[in-house]
Design an enzyme around this catalytic site. Sequence first.
Site, PDB file in Angstrom:
ATOM      1  N   TYR A 143      -6.302   1.345  -3.754  1.00 48.72           N
ATOM      2  CA  TYR A 143      -5.002   1.089  -4.379  1.00 48.72           C
ATOM      3  C   TYR A 143      -4.498   2.376  -5.028  1.00 48.72           C
ATOM      4  O   TYR A 143      -5.247   3.108  -5.674  1.00 48.72           O
ATOM      5  CB  TYR A 143      -5.126  -0.004  -5.443  1.00 48.72           C
ATOM      6  CG  TYR A 143      -3.841  -0.279  -6.200  1.00 48.72           C
ATOM      7  CD1 TYR A 143      -2.953  -1.244  -5.762  1.00 48.72           C
ATOM      8  CD2 TYR A 143      -3.523   0.438  -7.351  1.00 48.72           C
ATOM      9  CE1 TYR A 143      -1.775  -1.498  -6.449  1.00 48.72           C
ATOM     10  CE2 TYR A 143      -2.347   0.194  -8.041  1.00 48.72           C
ATOM     11  CZ  TYR A 143      -1.469  -0.771  -7.588  1.00 48.72           C
ATOM     12  OH  TYR A 143      -0.307  -1.019  -8.257  1.00 48.72           O
ATOM     13  N   GLU A 231       4.219   2.370  -4.982  1.00 45.25           N
ATOM     14  CA  GLU A 231       2.977   1.600  -4.957  1.00 45.25           C
ATOM     15  C   GLU A 231       2.490   1.455  -3.522  1.00 45.25           C
ATOM     16  O   GLU A 231       3.251   1.038  -2.639  1.00 45.25           O
ATOM     17  CB  GLU A 231       3.192   0.213  -5.571  1.00 45.25           C
ATOM     18  CG  GLU A 231       1.905  -0.593  -5.676  1.00 45.25           C
ATOM     19  CD  GLU A 231       2.154  -2.004  -6.192  1.00 45.25           C
ATOM     20  OE1 GLU A 231       1.285  -2.523  -6.913  1.00 45.25           O
ATOM     21  OE2 GLU A 231       3.218  -2.575  -5.876  1.00 45.25           O
TER      22      GLU A 231
END
Length: 421
Positions: A143, A231
């Site tokens: 992530y 993101e």
Amino acid sequence: MRGLLNKLVSCSLSVAGKWQHQQLRRLNIHEYQGAELMGKYGVNVPKGVAVSSLDEVKKAIQDVFPGESELVVKSQVLAGGRGLGKFKNGFQGGVHIVKADKIEETAGKMLGQILVTKQTGSQGKIVSKVYLCEKLSLVNEMYFAIMLDRTSAGPLIIACKKGGTSIEDLAEKFPDLIIKVPIDVFKGITDEDAAKVVDGLAPKVADRSNSIEQVKKLYKLFCECDCTLLEINPIAETSDKQLVAADAKLNFDDNAAFRQKEIFALRDPTQEDPREVAAAMADLNYIGLDGEIGCMVNGAGLAMATMDIVKLHGGTPANFLDVGGNASEGQVVEAFKILTSDDKVKAILVNIFGGIMKCDVIASGIVNAAKQVALKVPVVVRLEGTNVDQGKRILKESGMALITAEDLDDAAKKAVKASSS
């Protein structure tokens, strides 16, 4: 905002002690658009093409993916949770890995259909395009995100060595896996900063030096494109030892629209609240909420106070609407059209404290709006300040069945009562 950022950053309106969601003033673009932008900055992304019809699907398979045995078919909506979403036609899942002979069939079940996810609400969002991507051989999923952080007063890079699934749950169970690297906005990202991020990602096979360069390129994109959020979940390692942005969400600061014209031309109004689109076109500050009392106020502070007092007296505001200090009659008319387009609105509260904004202009706008819009709900009006006598006279002579109020408290009580009658 989705993923870990729901835990790290919140932006809400406090309305009489109860929190309500506030939509951020920022541009959100589709995954395929974000991938194209990242590719321009040298970030590794999967080969892919967005299509909007079955003819385009066939052409893409022939021209872009000849010989591919499998592709990833991704519905394009501006909401998270697509993989676990469900279409209103019954088709399950907005992201599928599909054999070549099933690609057209799968895309056909997505295009033009409504996808409901945990972030769209029950109304869902229409899928106008699907994104066909090469199927990568991923060996590890992580992530990565860059956001603006109030605490450090600059960009903050967030990394986690696990990704691809619910980052919120992971952050709650294993907070030590989350690495945060604040970046000095004046110095920019250094090799040391980028190395800390890569250490947080903890790649297993990707080249460390190349990974550091990828992080620096992502930061460059974030700054040069005026992003408020970048993101990637997952940022992944492939079997050929590359670090790849396998999925991406990018938001951009609306205040930068004047210098990011190409990016803001990507805006997809079909994915936005139509009321907020109409408000933006009329240069009104509007945020849709979930209540039953439509509010039209001049000034953000007074608007917040109005919403609070409505809640205090047992009602719930249906919106935040600030017409500003120099609204024209036309803008007032547009404001009424937006308020009355919301089926949940059972009463409208107009609260104007005239300073730069003159009460007679508001009153004329209300009267003209009534001529153009079929007002089916009661309207409570409180006027005070510049040209208040002229404003009250205009309303009185209009013959409209308005409910007048002497002060804000009185207006809120009357609006709540009117909405429940």
